[in-house]
Design a protein around this motif. Structure first.
Motif, PDB file in Angstrom:
ATOM      1  N   GLU A 197      37.773  52.629  23.987  1.00 35.89           N
ATOM      2  CA  GLU A 197      39.016  52.300  23.303  1.00 35.89           C
ATOM      3  C   GLU A 197      39.286  50.804  23.239  1.00 35.89           C
ATOM      4  N   GLY A 198      38.409  50.008  23.853  1.00 35.73           N
ATOM      5  CA  GLY A 198      38.579  48.563  23.802  1.00 35.73           C
ATOM      6  C   GLY A 198      39.760  48.054  24.588  1.00 35.73           C
ATOM      7  N   ILE A 199      40.160  48.787  25.637  1.00 39.04           N
ATOM      8  CA  ILE A 199      41.327  48.416  26.432  1.00 39.04           C
ATOM      9  C   ILE A 199      40.983  47.335  27.452  1.00 39.04           C
ATOM     10  N   ALA A 200      39.793  47.422  28.020  1.00 42.38           N
ATOM     11  CA  ALA A 200      39.393  46.497  29.074  1.00 42.38           C
ATOM     12  C   ALA A 200      37.873  46.426  29.123  1.00 42.38           C
ATOM     13  N   ASP A 201      37.377  45.419  29.840  1.00 39.74           N
ATOM     14  CA  ASP A 201      35.953  45.318  30.160  1.00 39.74           C
ATOM     15  C   ASP A 201      35.804  45.685  31.634  1.00 39.74           C
ATOM     16  N   PRO A 202      35.594  46.956  31.933  1.00 32.96           N
ATOM     17  CA  PRO A 202      35.579  47.384  33.340  1.00 32.96           C
ATOM     18  C   PRO A 202      34.320  46.936  34.068  1.00 32.96           C
ATOM     19  N   VAL A 203      34.488  46.634  35.339  1.00 31.69           N
ATOM     20  CA  VAL A 203      33.369  46.316  36.220  1.00 31.69           C
ATOM     21  C   VAL A 203      33.443  47.282  37.394  1.00 31.69           C
ATOM     22  N   LEU A 204      32.436  48.119  37.534  1.00 30.49           N
ATOM     23  CA  LEU A 204      32.407  49.126  38.583  1.00 30.49           C
ATOM     24  C   LEU A 204      31.810  48.536  39.853  1.00 30.49           C
ATOM     25  N   VAL A 205      32.548  48.590  40.936  1.00 27.71           N
ATOM     26  CA  VAL A 205      32.084  48.062  42.216  1.00 27.71           C
ATOM     27  C   VAL A 205      31.418  49.200  42.989  1.00 27.71           C
ATOM     28  N   GLY A 206      30.149  49.025  43.339  1.00 24.70           N
ATOM     29  CA  GLY A 206      29.446  50.065  44.086  1.00 24.70           C
ATOM     30  C   GLY A 206      27.950  49.972  43.912  1.00 24.70           C
ATOM     31  N   ASP A 207      27.264  50.964  44.436  1.00 28.07           N
ATOM     32  CA  ASP A 207      25.808  51.026  44.362  1.00 28.07           C
ATOM     33  C   ASP A 207      25.380  51.292  42.918  1.00 28.07           C
ATOM     34  N   GLU A 208      24.599  50.402  42.346  1.00 28.17           N
ATOM     35  CA  GLU A 208      24.268  50.484  40.917  1.00 28.17           C
ATOM     36  C   GLU A 208      23.490  51.748  40.574  1.00 28.17           C
ATOM     37  N   GLU A 235      33.675  32.614  51.672  1.00 32.44           N
ATOM     38  CA  GLU A 235      34.997  32.216  51.221  1.00 32.44           C
ATOM     39  C   GLU A 235      36.085  33.018  51.922  1.00 32.44           C
ATOM     40  N   LEU A 236      35.841  34.318  52.128  1.00 31.88           N
ATOM     41  CA  LEU A 236      36.827  35.138  52.826  1.00 31.88           C
ATOM     42  C   LEU A 236      37.018  34.639  54.252  1.00 31.88           C
ATOM     43  N   HIS A 237      35.914  34.287  54.902  1.00 29.96           N
ATOM     44  CA  HIS A 237      36.017  33.771  56.273  1.00 29.96           C
ATOM     45  C   HIS A 237      36.796  32.461  56.301  1.00 29.96           C
ATOM     46  N   ARG A 238      36.530  31.581  55.321  1.00 29.55           N
ATOM     47  CA  ARG A 238      37.232  30.306  55.289  1.00 29.55           C
ATOM     48  C   ARG A 238      38.743  30.517  55.170  1.00 29.55           C
ATOM     49  N   ARG A 239      39.137  31.499  54.375  1.00 29.78           N
ATOM     50  CA  ARG A 239      40.562  31.730  54.136  1.00 29.78           C
ATOM     51  C   ARG A 239      41.246  32.435  55.304  1.00 29.78           C
ATOM     52  N   ARG A 240      40.513  33.275  56.034  1.00 27.15           N
ATOM     53  CA  ARG A 240      41.140  34.111  57.055  1.00 27.15           C
ATOM     54  C   ARG A 240      40.697  33.766  58.477  1.00 27.15           C
ATOM     55  N   ALA A 250      22.482  39.872  46.660  1.00 28.63           N
ATOM     56  CA  ALA A 250      22.629  38.562  47.316  1.00 28.63           C
ATOM     57  C   ALA A 250      23.518  37.608  46.531  1.00 28.63           C
ATOM     58  N   GLU A 251      23.686  37.858  45.219  1.00 26.87           N
ATOM     59  CA  GLU A 251      24.478  36.928  44.406  1.00 26.87           C
ATOM     60  C   GLU A 251      25.944  36.867  44.854  1.00 26.87           C
ATOM     61  N   TRP A 252      26.366  37.867  45.651  1.00 29.46           N
ATOM     62  CA  TRP A 252      27.760  37.900  46.081  1.00 29.46           C
ATOM     63  C   TRP A 252      27.955  37.406  47.513  1.00 29.46           C
ATOM     64  N   ASP A 253      26.909  36.850  48.126  1.00 26.63           N
ATOM     65  CA  ASP A 253      27.000  36.436  49.526  1.00 26.63           C
ATOM     66  C   ASP A 253      28.100  35.395  49.760  1.00 26.63           C
ATOM     67  N   HIS A 254      28.371  34.575  48.743  1.00 28.43           N
ATOM     68  CA  HIS A 254      29.373  33.525  48.932  1.00 28.43           C
ATOM     69  C   HIS A 254      30.781  34.090  49.117  1.00 28.43           C
ATOM     70  N   SER A 299      38.987  42.507  45.467  1.00 25.18           N
ATOM     71  CA  SER A 299      40.006  41.462  45.625  1.00 25.18           C
ATOM     72  C   SER A 299      39.376  40.079  45.533  1.00 25.18           C
ATOM     73  N   MET A 300      38.204  39.909  46.140  1.00 27.46           N
ATOM     74  CA  MET A 300      37.509  38.626  46.068  1.00 27.46           C
ATOM     75  C   MET A 300      37.033  38.343  44.641  1.00 27.46           C
ATOM     76  N   MET A 301      36.634  39.359  43.910  1.00 28.47           N
ATOM     77  CA  MET A 301      36.225  39.149  42.516  1.00 28.47           C
ATOM     78  C   MET A 301      37.377  38.542  41.711  1.00 28.47           C
ATOM     79  N   VAL A 302      38.574  39.073  41.923  1.00 24.79           N
ATOM     80  CA  VAL A 302      39.741  38.559  41.194  1.00 24.79           C
ATOM     81  C   VAL A 302      40.085  37.152  41.675  1.00 24.79           C
ATOM     82  N   GLU A 303      40.077  36.956  42.979  1.00 26.17           N
ATOM     83  CA  GLU A 303      40.457  35.661  43.536  1.00 26.17           C
ATOM     84  C   GLU A 303      39.464  34.569  43.142  1.00 26.17           C
ATOM     85  N   MET A 304      38.192  34.935  42.979  1.00 24.23           N
ATOM     86  CA  MET A 304      37.161  33.957  42.612  1.00 24.23           C
ATOM     87  C   MET A 304      36.958  33.881  41.096  1.00 24.23           C
ATOM     88  N   ASP A 305      37.844  34.533  40.339  1.00 22.56           N
ATOM     89  CA  ASP A 305      37.823  34.516  38.869  1.00 22.56           C
ATOM     90  C   ASP A 305      36.571  35.165  38.272  1.00 22.56           C
TER      91      ASP A 305
END
Length: 755
Positions: free
Chosen positions: A464-475, A507-512, A499-503, A535-541
Motif C-alpha cells: 500500500e506504500g504506507i511505509a518502508d518496513p525493516v524487519l529485525v530478526g534472523d534473515e 554507542e549504547l554502552h557510551r550512553r548508558r 557484524a555491520e551492527w556492532d557499533h 531503538s538503536m536503529m531509530v536513534e542512529m537514524d
C-alpha cells in the motif's frame, strides 16, 4: 432448542420481523418537522419536478433497492406464495444493509402472471434506485427480468440467476490459475438447466469458455440437438444443445475438466468423478445437499480435486452475499441504468483477485482460526471479509463508467475512501493518516520481525506504500516465513547477528555506562533484545520510526525506547493515547498506558502532546481535563491537579487550542450540559480530547467507552518521544500494526517538517 425453534423465536421477538424504518435527519423540534414535511418539503418537490435526476440529491432513492418476489421459487421451499416469502425478502434486505449499507423495501406481489408482475414493478421506477428480483420461478424469471430491463432506466438484477454465476465464476478463474489450464480449453459439464444454470453457463461464455465446450444436462439427460429439434428444450436452454448423441450425466462428465452442479443432491458418484480429466474442478452447489459430498469427491482420486459447494461448513462456499450487495452498491453510486455483463465480469475478477491477497486476522478469527490462504481450499473470499466492499464495488462502478451505462463519474480513489468510511469512523480517520503516510513513506523498524503477523503487516505496508518496513530478526527465518505465507515482497531485514551492527553496542554502552550498563551487557542487549536493537536503529537514524510490543508486556516493550530514544526536548514525559471512534464523533483519551499518578505539570504536558496528535488526524482539539467535580464544586488536592494544569496551559503560548477543566466526563462530552449549565466554559463544542487524572481512570475510562459505548479503539499511540516509537498491544491484528505504522510515519513526517 432446535434451529427451527430458535429461528421462530428470533423472528417473533418484539419488534416482529427483522427490519424497521429510521429517520436520517433530526425531527426533535417544530422547525425540524416543518422542514421534513409541510411546508418545507415543497421546495425539493419543485426541484425534482424541474429536473427528475435531483431525486438522487433530495430523497433516499439513490440508496434504496426494491427486493421484489412473488414467492414462486423460494430456495428449499418451492412455490410458497408471496406472503410466506416475506421473511426471506426481509432477510435479503438485512444482507444489503449489513454488507453494503443499502436500504431496502421488500415488495411481495401476489401476481403469477408475468405481464401483471412486469407492469406492477415497472410502475415503481420513481421509488427505487434499483430492483433486485428474487425467488421467481423459471421460465417466467427470464422474461420478467428482460422486459423490466428494457422498460426501466435503473438496474434490474435477478440474483438467483446471476449471483451464483458471478461468485462461481470468480472461483473458476482462480481454479484455472491453480491447475494451470486455460479457460478456452476447458470442457465444462452442467447438471441442471434452470435459471441459475443457464445464467451461469452464459456468464462462463463471457469469461472466455467457448459455448461449444459446455455440455448441459437436465433430469432427462444431455441437452442435444435432437432434443432441440423435438421441441424438448426452451428458448433459454436451446443455445446449449450439443451435436452429440443423447446420453446421461455420467456420459457428459467423462473427460470433463469442470463439473457445475445446480440441480439436486446425490446424483454424482465417485466413478463419475474418476472419469473426469486430470485435476478436476467440481462445483457441487445444490443446497442443502450437494450433488456429491465434499469428502467423497476429494477422496475419489489421487490428483488435486478442487471442490466448491453452496454450504458454509466446507471450503469454497459459493455464497451470493459476496455479489449482490456490492454490485448494487457500485451500480447505485455510479447511477447506472443497468447491471451489464462488463460489471458482472468486473465483480468476478475483483473477487478472484481479493482471494489471492493476505487474509485479515479478523476474518480468520470469525471462521474459527481456519487456515485461509490462496489455494485449492480458498478460491473466493469469505462473506465477512470487509475488504469486499472497497475492492469489488469500485471495480463494478468503474466497469459501469467504462461501458457507458453510468450517469455519474466517480473519482475511484476518493470513492474507495468513501466506501471504507461506510465501515466505520475509524476507517475514515485512519485513511487521513494513511494518505499522509503514502505521500512520503518512512523507514519503520519492526522489532519482532520474525513474527508472522509482523511479516504480514510489513507486506501490506509495502503493497500500500504506507511505509518502508525493516524487519529485525534472523534473515533466514524471516525469509522462510515469507515463503510459507506465499507473500510476494522483498523483505528488508536487519539481522542483529551481522557484524555491520556492532557499533550499536558501543554507542549504547557510551550512553548508558553511567547508568550501570557494562560493555558486555550492552552487546548482549543489542544482539538478543530486538526492542533495544530497533531503538538503536531509530536513534542512529538507520530507521525513522519503530514498533514493538506485540509479543510481550507493554512496560517491558516501553523501557528500551525510553532509555535509548528518550523524550523530546520539549517533553519530560511520554504518554499513551487511544483514539476512540464512534459513529459520528472521535475522542482522544490520555494518558491510558504510561503515567501512574501524574502531577499538574505532567497533565499539562500530556494535554499539549495529545492535542498535537489530534491535529495529525485533521481534528481541531478541544481538551477537557477530567475529574469528579465541575469547576470548583469540590476543593481538594485531587481536583486541584487538573484545575492547575488548565491554568498552566492558558499561560503557555504553545497551547493554541480550546481547553478547560476540571470537569466531569458527561459535562465534557454532552453539548447541552456544556453550553447550558456551564456556558462559560472555554470549549467551542463538546470535548474531543479527554485528559484523565491518573492512569487508573484513563485505562478504565477508555475500555468502558470501547466495550459499552461501541467505540473502535486505535492505539495506544505514544506521544512525547524524541523520535517516533510506538508500542503495540499484545495480540494486535495485522490491521492494527499497519495503522500504528501509519501513525509513526506521519509522526516522522511532521518532525521532518518542523526541522
Amino acid at each position: 432448542m432446535t434451529l427451527e425453534e430458535d429461528a421462530l423465536d428470533y423472528h417473533r421477538r418484539p419488534p416482529s420481523g427483522k427490519v424497521e424504518i429510521s429517520t436520517t435527519k433530526s425531527t426533535s423540534t417544530q422547525r425540524d418537522l416543518s422542514l421534513a414535511y409541510s411546508p418545507g418539503v415543497a421546495a425539493p418537490c419543485r426541484e425534482i419536478d424541474e429536473d427528475g435526476t435531483r431525486a438522487y440529491d433530495y430523497t433516499a432513492k439513490g440508496n434504496l433497492v426494491g427486493v421484489v418476489s412473488n414467492g414462486s421459487a423460494v430456495l428449499g421451499l418451492g412455490d410458497i406464495g408471496a406472503q410466506a416469502s416475506k421473511p426471506v425478502m426481509e432477510g435479503k434486505g438485512v444482507l444489503f444493509k449489513r454488507f453494503a449499507d443499502i436500504d431496502v423495501f421488500d415488495i411481495e406481489l401476489e401476481l403469477d402472471d408475468p405481464d401483471a408482475f412486469v407492469q406492477a414493478v415497472a410502475g415503481m421506477g420513481s421509488t427505487f434506485g434499483g430492483i433486485n428480483l428474487e425467488d421467481i420461478s423459471a421460465p417466467d424469471c427470464f422474461e420478467i427480468e428482460q422486459r423490466l430491463r428494457e422498460q426501466m432506466d435503473i438496474p434490474v438484477f435477478h440474483d438467483d440467476q446471476h449471483g451464483t454465476a458471478i461468485i462461481s465464476g470468480a472461483a473458476l478463474l482462480n481454479a484455472v490459475e491453480i491447475t494451470g489450464k486455460e479457460l478456452s480449453d476447458l470442457q465444462v459439464t452442467f447438471a441442471g438447466a434452470g435459471a441459475a444454470a443457464t445464467a451461469t453457463a452464459r456468464f462462463y461464455v463471457s469469461l472466455g469458455i467457448p459455448r461449444e465446450n459446455i455440455t448441459m444436462c437436465d433430469e432427462h439427460g444431455i441437452l442435444s440437438e435432437r432434443r432441440a429439434r423435438a421441441d424438448e428444450l426452451s428458448e433459454y436452454t436451446e443455445p446449449f444443445a450439443q451435436g452429440v448423441d443423447d446420453g446421461a450425466l455420467a456420459d457428459a462428465m467423462a473427460g470433463a475438466d469442470v463439473f457445475v452442479g445446480l440441480s439436486v443432491g446425490g446424483i454424482v458418484s465417485p466413478e463419475m468423478v474418476r472419469s473426469m480429466a486430470g485435476d478436476p474442478v467440481i462445483f457441487a452447489m445444490a443446497n442443502p445437499d450437494p450433488e456429491i459430498e465434499y469428502e467423497t469427491a476429494k477422496s475419489a482420486r489421487d490428483d488435486t480435486v478442487i471442490m466448491a459447494t453452496g454450504r458454509s461448513d466446507y471450503p469454497n462456499q459459493v455464497n451470493n452475499v459476496l455479489g449482490f450487495p456490492f454490485i448494487f452498491r457500485g451500480a447505485l453510486d455510479a447511477r447506472a441504468t443497468e447491471i451489464n455483463e462488463p460489471m458482472k465480469r468486473a465483480a468476478a475478477e475483483a473477487l478472484a483477485d481479493l482471494a489471492q491477497q493476505d487474509v485479515p486476522d479478523a476474518v480468520v478469527k470469525a471462521y474459527d482460526d481456519d487456515v485461509l490462504q490462496f489455494g485449492p481450499d480458498y478460491l473466493i473470499p469469505k462473506p465477512l471479509d470487509q475488504r469486499v466492499l472497497y475492492e469489488v464495488t469500485p471495480a463494478v462502478a468503474e466497469a459501469a463508467m467504462e461501458s457507458g451505462v453510468a450517469r455519474r463519474e466517480l473519482d475511484l480513489d476518493d470513492y474507495r475512501e468513501q466506501l471504507e468510511a461506510r465501515l466505520g469512523k475509524s476507517r475514515e480517520m485512519m485513511r487521513v493518516v494513511l494518505n499522509k503516510a503514502k505521500s512520503d513513506p518512512k523507514r519503520v523498524a519492526l522489532a519482532e520481525g520474525e513474527n508472522e503477523r509482523i511479516i504480514r503487516a510489513a507486506s501490506q505496508m509495502t503493497d500500500e506504500g504506507i511505509a518502508d518496513p525493516v524487519l529485525v530478526g534472523d534473515e533466514s527465518e524471516i525469509q522462510r516465513t515469507v515463503d510459507e505465507l506465499g507473500l510476494d515482497f522483498d523483505a528488508a531485514v536487519a539481522d542483529p547477528s551481522d557484524a555491520e551492527w556492532d557499533h550499536y553496542a558501543e554507542e549504547l554502552h557510551r550512553r548508558r555506562r553511567r547508568k550501570g550498563l557494562t560493555q558486555g551487557e550492552a552487546a548482549e542487549l543489542v544482539s538478543s533484545d530486538p526492542d533495544y536493537f530497533a531503538s538503536m536503529m531509530v536513534e542512529m537514524d538507520d530507521a525513522d520510526a519503530m514498533l514493538s510490543g506485540l509479543t510481550h508486556q507493554y512496560p517491558s516493550a516501553l523501557r528500551p525506547p525510553l532509555e535509548v530514544i528518550g523524550t523530546a526536548d520539549d517533553a519530560d514525559y511520554a504518554a499513551g493515547v487511544y483514539m476512540l471512534t464512534f459513529r459520528n464523533r472521535v475522542i482522544f483519551c490520555a494518558d491510558t498506558t504510561v503515567n501512574l499518578d501524574p502531577s499538574a505539570e505532567v497533565l499539562a504536558e500530556v494535554t499539549k502532546h495529545t492535542a498535537e496528535l489530534a491535529r495529525r488526524f485533521n481534528v481541531e482539539p478541544r481538551a477537557a481535563l477530567l475529574s469528579y467535580s465541575d469547576f470548583g464544586s469540590v476543593d481538594n488536592d485531587g481536583v486541584a491537579k487538573p484545575r492547575n494544569a488548565v491554568s498552566m496551559l492558558r499561560e503557555d503560548p504553545q497551547a493554541d487550542f480550546d481547553v478547560d477543566g476540571e470537569m466531569q466526563a458527561d459535562t465534557a462530552v454532552v453539548e447541552e450540559m456544556l453550553a447550558g449549565t456551564y456556558g462559560f466554559a472555554d470549549l467551542d463544542g463538546p470535548a474531543n480530547v479527554l485528559i484523565f487524572p491518573n492512569l487508573e481512570a484513563g485505562n478504565i475510562g477508555y475500555k468502558l467507552l470501547q466495550r459499552l459505548g461501541g467505540a473502535e479503539a486505535i492505539g495506544p499511540m505514544l506521544v512525547g518521544m524524541d523520535k517516533p516509537a510506538h508500542v503495540l498491544q499484545r495480540g494486535d491484528e495485522v490491521k492494527d500494526i499497519v495503522n500504528l505504522a501509519g501513525v509513526a510515519v506521519a509522526d516522522a513526517q511532521q518532525r521532518d517538517s518542523d526541522e
